[in-house]
Design a protein around this motif. Structure first.
Motif, short mmCIF file in Angstrom:
data_model
loop_
_atom_site.label_atom_id
_atom_site.label_comp_id
_atom_site.label_asym_id
_atom_site.label_seq_id
_atom_site.Cartn_x
_atom_site.Cartn_y
_atom_site.Cartn_z
N LEU A 74 -110.27 -33.57 63.77
CA LEU A 74 -109.65 -34.88 63.98
C LEU A 74 -108.35 -34.79 64.76
O LEU A 74 -107.95 -35.76 65.41
CB LEU A 74 -109.28 -35.48 62.62
CG LEU A 74 -110.42 -36.08 61.82
CD1 LEU A 74 -109.88 -36.52 60.47
CD2 LEU A 74 -110.99 -37.28 62.57
N ASP A 78 -104.80 -34.40 69.65
CA ASP A 78 -103.34 -34.33 69.65
C ASP A 78 -102.87 -32.94 70.05
O ASP A 78 -101.96 -32.79 70.86
CB ASP A 78 -102.78 -34.63 68.25
CG ASP A 78 -102.66 -36.13 68.01
OD1 ASP A 78 -102.75 -36.90 68.99
OD2 ASP A 78 -102.49 -36.51 66.85
N THR A 94 -114.18 -28.80 60.93
CA THR A 94 -114.55 -30.16 60.55
C THR A 94 -114.49 -30.32 59.04
O THR A 94 -114.74 -29.36 58.31
CB THR A 94 -116.00 -30.42 61.03
OG1 THR A 94 -116.09 -30.00 62.38
CG2 THR A 94 -116.37 -31.89 60.95
N ASP A 95 -114.12 -31.51 58.59
CA ASP A 95 -114.13 -31.82 57.16
C ASP A 95 -115.44 -31.33 56.53
O ASP A 95 -116.52 -31.61 57.05
CB ASP A 95 -114.06 -33.34 56.93
CG ASP A 95 -112.62 -33.85 57.03
OD1 ASP A 95 -111.70 -33.04 57.23
OD2 ASP A 95 -112.45 -35.08 56.91
N PRO B 215 -109.98 -40.72 65.79
CA PRO B 215 -109.61 -41.34 64.51
C PRO B 215 -108.16 -41.10 64.12
O PRO B 215 -107.61 -41.86 63.33
CB PRO B 215 -110.55 -40.69 63.49
CG PRO B 215 -111.52 -39.87 64.25
CD PRO B 215 -111.09 -39.77 65.67
N HIS B 216 -107.54 -40.06 64.65
CA HIS B 216 -106.16 -39.78 64.26
C HIS B 216 -105.15 -40.08 65.36
O HIS B 216 -103.98 -39.74 65.24
CB HIS B 216 -106.01 -38.34 63.77
CG HIS B 216 -106.24 -38.25 62.30
ND1 HIS B 216 -105.60 -37.36 61.50
CD2 HIS B 216 -107.03 -38.98 61.49
CE1 HIS B 216 -105.99 -37.52 60.25
NE2 HIS B 216 -106.86 -38.50 60.22
N ILE B 303 -117.28 -38.91 62.13
CA ILE B 303 -116.83 -37.52 62.16
C ILE B 303 -115.76 -37.20 61.11
O ILE B 303 -115.02 -36.24 61.26
CB ILE B 303 -116.31 -37.15 63.57
CG1 ILE B 303 -115.21 -38.13 64.00
CG2 ILE B 303 -117.46 -37.14 64.57
CD1 ILE B 303 -114.58 -37.82 65.34
N HIS B 304 -115.66 -38.00 60.07
CA HIS B 304 -114.72 -37.65 59.00
C HIS B 304 -115.33 -38.07 57.67
O HIS B 304 -116.34 -38.74 57.62
CB HIS B 304 -113.35 -38.29 59.23
CG HIS B 304 -113.36 -39.79 59.39
ND1 HIS B 304 -113.58 -40.64 58.32
CD2 HIS B 304 -113.21 -40.58 60.48
CE1 HIS B 304 -113.53 -41.90 58.76
NE2 HIS B 304 -113.32 -41.89 60.06
N ARG B 305 -114.65 -37.66 56.59
CA ARG B 305 -115.12 -38.03 55.26
C ARG B 305 -114.93 -39.54 55.05
O ARG B 305 -114.18 -40.19 55.78
CB ARG B 305 -114.36 -37.24 54.21
CG ARG B 305 -112.87 -37.47 54.29
CD ARG B 305 -112.13 -36.37 53.52
NE ARG B 305 -110.69 -36.50 53.75
CZ ARG B 305 -109.81 -35.53 53.55
NH1 ARG B 305 -110.19 -34.36 53.10
NH2 ARG B 305 -108.55 -35.72 53.79
N HIS B 315 -102.49 -40.18 50.47
CA HIS B 315 -103.52 -39.22 50.86
C HIS B 315 -103.58 -38.14 49.80
O HIS B 315 -102.72 -37.26 49.77
CB HIS B 315 -103.04 -38.61 52.21
CG HIS B 315 -104.13 -38.10 53.07
ND1 HIS B 315 -104.04 -36.91 53.71
CD2 HIS B 315 -105.33 -38.61 53.39
CE1 HIS B 315 -105.13 -36.72 54.43
NE2 HIS B 315 -105.93 -37.72 54.25
N TYR B 319 -111.45 -36.93 46.88
CA TYR B 319 -111.97 -37.13 48.22
C TYR B 319 -113.44 -37.55 48.16
O TYR B 319 -114.22 -36.96 47.43
CB TYR B 319 -111.80 -35.85 49.06
CG TYR B 319 -110.34 -35.54 49.25
CD1 TYR B 319 -109.57 -36.30 50.14
CD2 TYR B 319 -109.72 -34.54 48.53
CE1 TYR B 319 -108.21 -36.04 50.29
CE2 TYR B 319 -108.36 -34.29 48.68
CZ TYR B 319 -107.61 -35.04 49.56
OH TYR B 319 -106.27 -34.80 49.71
N ILE B 321 -116.42 -37.14 49.79
CA ILE B 321 -116.93 -36.20 50.80
C ILE B 321 -118.14 -35.48 50.22
O ILE B 321 -118.21 -35.24 49.01
CB ILE B 321 -115.81 -35.20 51.19
CG1 ILE B 321 -116.22 -34.34 52.38
CG2 ILE B 321 -115.38 -34.34 50.01
CD1 ILE B 321 -115.06 -33.49 52.92
#
Lengths: 375, 375
Positions: A74, A78, A94-95, B215-216, B303-305, B315, B319, B321
């Motif tokens: 993610l 950046d 990846t998560d 996403p980030h 692409i994320h949980r 946070h 989770y 996931i």
């Protein structure tokens, strides 16, 4: 608006630092370095993740290996914007996958590694679990001087930050103190630091009267009165490098005792500064300042070390403290800040940032160390 | 202005939490907990040091022992102002002495301890060195649900933070988007969160057009255009408890594909929410949302949980996931935030904070999940 520090360094500068760090690690008997988000990573790559979370980001450095930045998928976009990105390999995870396994694949199984002081314990435990024969030392223990010796570009940035802090003091001393709250003065200090170019204010200590006797008091609601001593200790980051200076002012004329205590602290600060030269151990700077205060009979009221390093943080090695045998090297930068704290009454501290030159020391703070009388 | 969180808890509340934590640790086979400055320490004591430095501050909890807060002498006066101070023993240590020895004296020599995820690696190494027969697990691994189940007072604070985030969305949707920079909207979001009572803004993600596919991504200088999808994800702390919500708006009328992708994400979010009830494993919430997106043919673009817990941080565990078998318990609070990210084109994410009730879930965000058209 993250991903890079504003300091004017290029990818080549960062490559040189990473190579130097990897060599220093090898010289210190370490198989490599695990560098966490924070000052070490900023200094080595210019990269700061948007937020530091439980998701592992770590820079892996080892002599003879290309540097690898392990990042959450993610955050890869950046990381790709970091100034050092062209001289780094990004390895994303990846998560749901195991970031420690990804990192361990880059490490010697039974190596001893240096790890950033502020790396999360959770991540250190992850490395220890994944590589049970590996061992670790904090960078402060294993490679304390990693960021300690500043190059000319860094010294210029530190001097500019110091000058901005000095300009802040020259303005604040003109303002009225009596009748205003410590928090008002604190806000003024923060505004001034920003006006003089700081992007980040780390602390604005305004310790008036008895509050000055707590060296880590920040600002309170206490209304400053005529007759108060006021410790002003402030700093932050300007163009990615730190400032930190302390002056103790008095509202109106001081008593004889107040003047005496201020004189002792000033002499102690002068003695600490005079001790600075290449080859002298850090503890000698502490001893020089402490002796002046002890000889004057106030030894038990000087309750902290004499100084700390400064660079991309306002608080880092080397430390000027009894027992620290590290010798001073030209380019090191640190505070010299003795103080006397009389519980329930008042405190005095005087602090300059000092850099080690070829044959002595140079102050990066240059406002008067005489007691300033304010209104 | 530190030393306590503004949340309306008493010393007795903190004592109860510390006792519960010590019991949970014993039940999990741990000899005690080492709690570092940060969310764990805030939750257990209300105490936040002025600055987190290399100087060790740690709360030691063990069943049948009074809680002890180890603090640097310099910071003891601050620690004494913490709400929980009356139900704590303070043990201070002075510069130049060994804080790990001070702490180790409170610990079983061969115990297994839980340690805050974000404790500094340097400090963990200090404990390991001082007590070579001890072992450690991160709190996320050893006691992941320590802060996960919220009591009624905490739920009220989380609901109020959620309502403030909702109010922020209701205002931002009225403002012009086209022709303004993402950073302008980001600033508006931060100002609104503060206006609606937030003391801290943790993130203001404004991902317009292709930036929404990261996403980030936070905010950039991109000027938002007519025809853009814009992901708005924002939150922070209000009275010490977190908010976090996402809505994806469109500047002007969307294309058919944009509407379709938004509909899929909305259905996925609904499916994730519908899966929430006591006794269900966290991974089932993720699966429920993910299945909707996968069945629609967009699985590779999620692409994320699906979610993360929220409380005194924005946070934290639990989770949502794949692989997380922890079951949901009434009082848990977490996000349900599926998304679809089409690289180089646009992204869509919809996020509510949800709390587990006796027989299902309750949303703490209640703005419309239909696509909002902005100017």
């Amino acid at each position: 608006m993250t991903g890079s520090t504003p300091a004017p360094f290029t990818a080549d500068d960062y490559r040189a630092r990473m190579e130097r760090a990897a060599r220093s690690a090898a010289d210190a008997g370490l198989a490599g370095l695990l560098v966490a988000p924070g000052p070490d990573l900023v200094w080595l790559t210019g990269y700061t993740p948007t937020a530091v979370t439980e998701r592992l980001t770590v820079l892996v450095l080892a002599a003879g290996q290309d540097p690898v930045l392990v990042v959450p998928t993610l955050e890869a976009p950046d990381a790709e914007t970091a100034v050092a990105a062209p001289v780094l390999t990004l390895r994303d995870w990846t998560d749901g996958t195991d970031p420690y396994a990804v990192t361990a694949a880059l490490l010697a199984k039974d190596g001893r590694f240096g790890i950033s002081d502020n790396a999360w314990a959770m991540h250190l435990l992850g490395f220890q679990r994944t590589l049970p024969d590996s061992s670790y030392t904090s960078l402060t223990d294993g490679l304390p001087m990693l960021r300690a010796v500043k190059d000319d570009a860094e010294l210029e940035l530190l001097a500019a930050a110091g000058a901005a802090a000095d300009a802040t003091f020259e303005e604040i001393r003109k303002l009225p103190f009596a009748g205003r709250r410590e928090s008002d003065i604190g806000r003024d200090l923060a505004d001034l630091l920003r006006r003089f170019g700081h992007s980040q204010v780390d602390f604005t200590i305004v310790g008036s009267g008895p509050n000055g006797a707590n060296p880590h008091h920040e600002v309170g609601d206490r209304v400053i009165e005529h007759g108060d001593m006021v410790v002003l200790d402030f700093g932050g980051l300007r163009d990615g490098y730190g400032s930190d200076t302390t002056r103790t002012v008095h509202v109106g004329e001081p008593t004889e005792e107040e003047r005496k205590v201020h004189d002792i602290v000033r002499a102690a600060q002068e003695a600490g500064f005079a001790a600075v030269r290449p080859g002298v151990a850090c503890q000698e700077v502490d001893r020089a300042a402490r002796t002046v205060i002890a000889d004057a009979g106030y030894g038990e009221y000087f309750i902290h070390r004499t100084g700390h390093g400064i660079g991309v943080t306002t608080h880092e090695p080397p430390y000027m403290i009894e027992g620290e045998e590290q010798v001073l090297v030209p380019g090191m930068c640190f505070s010299v800040e003795p103080g006397i704290y009389l519980p329930g009454r008042f405190g005095v501290r005087i602090e300059d940032i000092v850099t080690v030159t070829g044959d002595g020391g140079r102050r990066l703070n240059n406002t008067t160390r005489e007691m300033v009388i304010v209104d």
